[in-house]
Design a protein around this motif. Structure first.
Motif, PDB file in Angstrom:
ATOM      1  N   CYS A 160       2.048 -21.842   2.567  1.00  0.00           N
ATOM      2  CA  CYS A 160       2.314 -22.942   1.647  1.00  0.00           C
ATOM      3  C   CYS A 160       3.579 -22.606   0.861  1.00  0.00           C
ATOM      4  O   CYS A 160       3.724 -21.497   0.354  1.00  0.00           O
ATOM      5  CB  CYS A 160       1.139 -23.142   0.697  1.00  0.00           C
ATOM      6  SG  CYS A 160       1.486 -24.286  -0.657  1.00  0.00           S
ATOM      7  N   LEU A 161       4.490 -23.575   0.757  1.00  0.00           N
ATOM      8  CA  LEU A 161       5.734 -23.348   0.021  1.00  0.00           C
ATOM      9  C   LEU A 161       5.522 -23.311  -1.486  1.00  0.00           C
ATOM     10  O   LEU A 161       6.377 -22.833  -2.211  1.00  0.00           O
ATOM     11  CB  LEU A 161       6.763 -24.429   0.359  1.00  0.00           C
ATOM     12  CG  LEU A 161       7.300 -24.408   1.778  1.00  0.00           C
ATOM     13  CD1 LEU A 161       8.252 -25.562   1.994  1.00  0.00           C
ATOM     14  CD2 LEU A 161       7.972 -23.096   2.089  1.00  0.00           C
ATOM     15  N   GLY A 162       4.376 -23.808  -1.957  1.00  0.00           N
ATOM     16  CA  GLY A 162       4.093 -23.811  -3.393  1.00  0.00           C
ATOM     17  C   GLY A 162       3.472 -22.506  -3.854  1.00  0.00           C
ATOM     18  O   GLY A 162       4.072 -21.748  -4.614  1.00  0.00           O
ATOM     19  N   CYS A 163       2.276 -22.219  -3.365  1.00  0.00           N
ATOM     20  CA  CYS A 163       1.545 -21.031  -3.822  1.00  0.00           C
ATOM     21  C   CYS A 163       1.863 -19.783  -2.989  1.00  0.00           C
ATOM     22  O   CYS A 163       1.452 -18.687  -3.343  1.00  0.00           O
ATOM     23  CB  CYS A 163       0.045 -21.310  -3.806  1.00  0.00           C
ATOM     24  SG  CYS A 163      -0.640 -21.654  -2.173  1.00  0.00           S
ATOM     25  N   ARG A 164       2.573 -19.967  -1.869  1.00  0.00           N
ATOM     26  CA  ARG A 164       2.988 -18.876  -0.973  1.00  0.00           C
ATOM     27  C   ARG A 164       1.814 -18.192  -0.279  1.00  0.00           C
ATOM     28  O   ARG A 164       1.959 -17.081   0.234  1.00  0.00           O
ATOM     29  CB  ARG A 164       3.822 -17.830  -1.721  1.00  0.00           C
ATOM     30  CG  ARG A 164       4.951 -18.372  -2.578  1.00  0.00           C
ATOM     31  CD  ARG A 164       6.042 -19.048  -1.823  1.00  0.00           C
ATOM     32  NE  ARG A 164       6.801 -18.101  -1.048  1.00  0.00           N
ATOM     33  CZ  ARG A 164       7.685 -18.451  -0.114  1.00  0.00           C
ATOM     34  NH1 ARG A 164       7.901 -19.702   0.132  1.00  0.00           N
ATOM     35  NH2 ARG A 164       8.336 -17.547   0.567  1.00  0.00           N
ATOM     36  N   GLU A 165       0.643 -18.817  -0.235  1.00  0.00           N
ATOM     37  CA  GLU A 165      -0.518 -18.234   0.431  1.00  0.00           C
ATOM     38  C   GLU A 165      -0.561 -18.655   1.888  1.00  0.00           C
ATOM     39  O   GLU A 165      -0.140 -19.747   2.244  1.00  0.00           O
ATOM     40  CB  GLU A 165      -1.809 -18.688  -0.260  1.00  0.00           C
ATOM     41  CG  GLU A 165      -2.004 -18.075  -1.622  1.00  0.00           C
ATOM     42  CD  GLU A 165      -3.318 -18.505  -2.259  1.00  0.00           C
ATOM     43  OE1 GLU A 165      -4.248 -18.873  -1.532  1.00  0.00           O
ATOM     44  OE2 GLU A 165      -3.391 -18.468  -3.488  1.00  0.00           O
ATOM     45  N   MET A 166      -1.079 -17.772   2.732  1.00  0.00           N
ATOM     46  CA  MET A 166      -1.288 -18.098   4.140  1.00  0.00           C
ATOM     47  C   MET A 166      -2.598 -18.882   4.246  1.00  0.00           C
ATOM     48  O   MET A 166      -3.643 -18.417   3.793  1.00  0.00           O
ATOM     49  CB  MET A 166      -1.356 -16.832   4.992  1.00  0.00           C
ATOM     50  CG  MET A 166      -0.049 -16.060   5.019  1.00  0.00           C
ATOM     51  SD  MET A 166       1.337 -16.976   5.707  1.00  0.00           S
ATOM     52  CE  MET A 166       0.953 -16.946   7.443  1.00  0.00           C
ATOM     53  N   VAL A 167      -2.518 -20.074   4.820  1.00  0.00           N
ATOM     54  CA  VAL A 167      -3.661 -20.983   4.894  1.00  0.00           C
ATOM     55  C   VAL A 167      -3.743 -21.525   6.312  1.00  0.00           C
ATOM     56  O   VAL A 167      -2.729 -21.607   7.012  1.00  0.00           O
ATOM     57  CB  VAL A 167      -3.476 -22.161   3.891  1.00  0.00           C
ATOM     58  CG1 VAL A 167      -4.681 -23.072   3.881  1.00  0.00           C
ATOM     59  CG2 VAL A 167      -3.206 -21.636   2.491  1.00  0.00           C
ATOM     60  N   GLN A 168      -4.960 -21.905   6.730  1.00  0.00           N
ATOM     61  CA  GLN A 168      -5.107 -22.512   8.042  1.00  0.00           C
ATOM     62  C   GLN A 168      -4.245 -23.766   8.126  1.00  0.00           C
ATOM     63  O   GLN A 168      -4.193 -24.573   7.203  1.00  0.00           O
ATOM     64  CB  GLN A 168      -6.567 -22.882   8.299  1.00  0.00           C
ATOM     65  CG  GLN A 168      -7.468 -21.699   8.462  1.00  0.00           C
ATOM     66  CD  GLN A 168      -8.906 -22.121   8.706  1.00  0.00           C
ATOM     67  OE1 GLN A 168      -9.219 -23.289   8.895  1.00  0.00           O
ATOM     68  NE2 GLN A 168      -9.787 -21.136   8.721  1.00  0.00           N
TER      69      GLN A 168
END
Length: 90
Positions: free
Chosen positions: A10-18
């Protein structure tokens, strides 16, 4: 054997998500931007969580501009904001 589920950042929170939990923004070869609900449009893609907070973070850090290496029209941000609000209301 379990099927591998692709992850995107995610470009916002920078977390890797499905990948299926994110919204994809696409820039086509002619330079037009679109919100890709299907995840199948051709072009350069970037991903954002389905939260308005993540969109605000991405806008503030200019993450979409950096990802696409071009300035992004305000209409794209307005469309994204509207779609996120629609999703959050469901």
């Amino acid at each position: 054997m379990a099927k591998k589920i692709p992850l995107r950042q995610c470009l916002g929170c920078r977390e890797m998500v499905q990948k299926n939990q994110l919204i994809r923004i696409v820039r086509s070869s002619d330079g037009a931007f679109a919100v890709d609900a299907t995840g199948k449009l051709s072009g350069r893609g970037a991903y954002i969580c389905r939260k308005t907070d993540c969109l605000k973070k991405a806008v503030g850090s200019k993450a979409l501009e950096k990802s696409f290496k071009v300035s992004i029209p305000s209409e794209v941000y307005e469309q994204l904001d509207k779609e996120l609000r629609d999703i959050e209301e469901q």
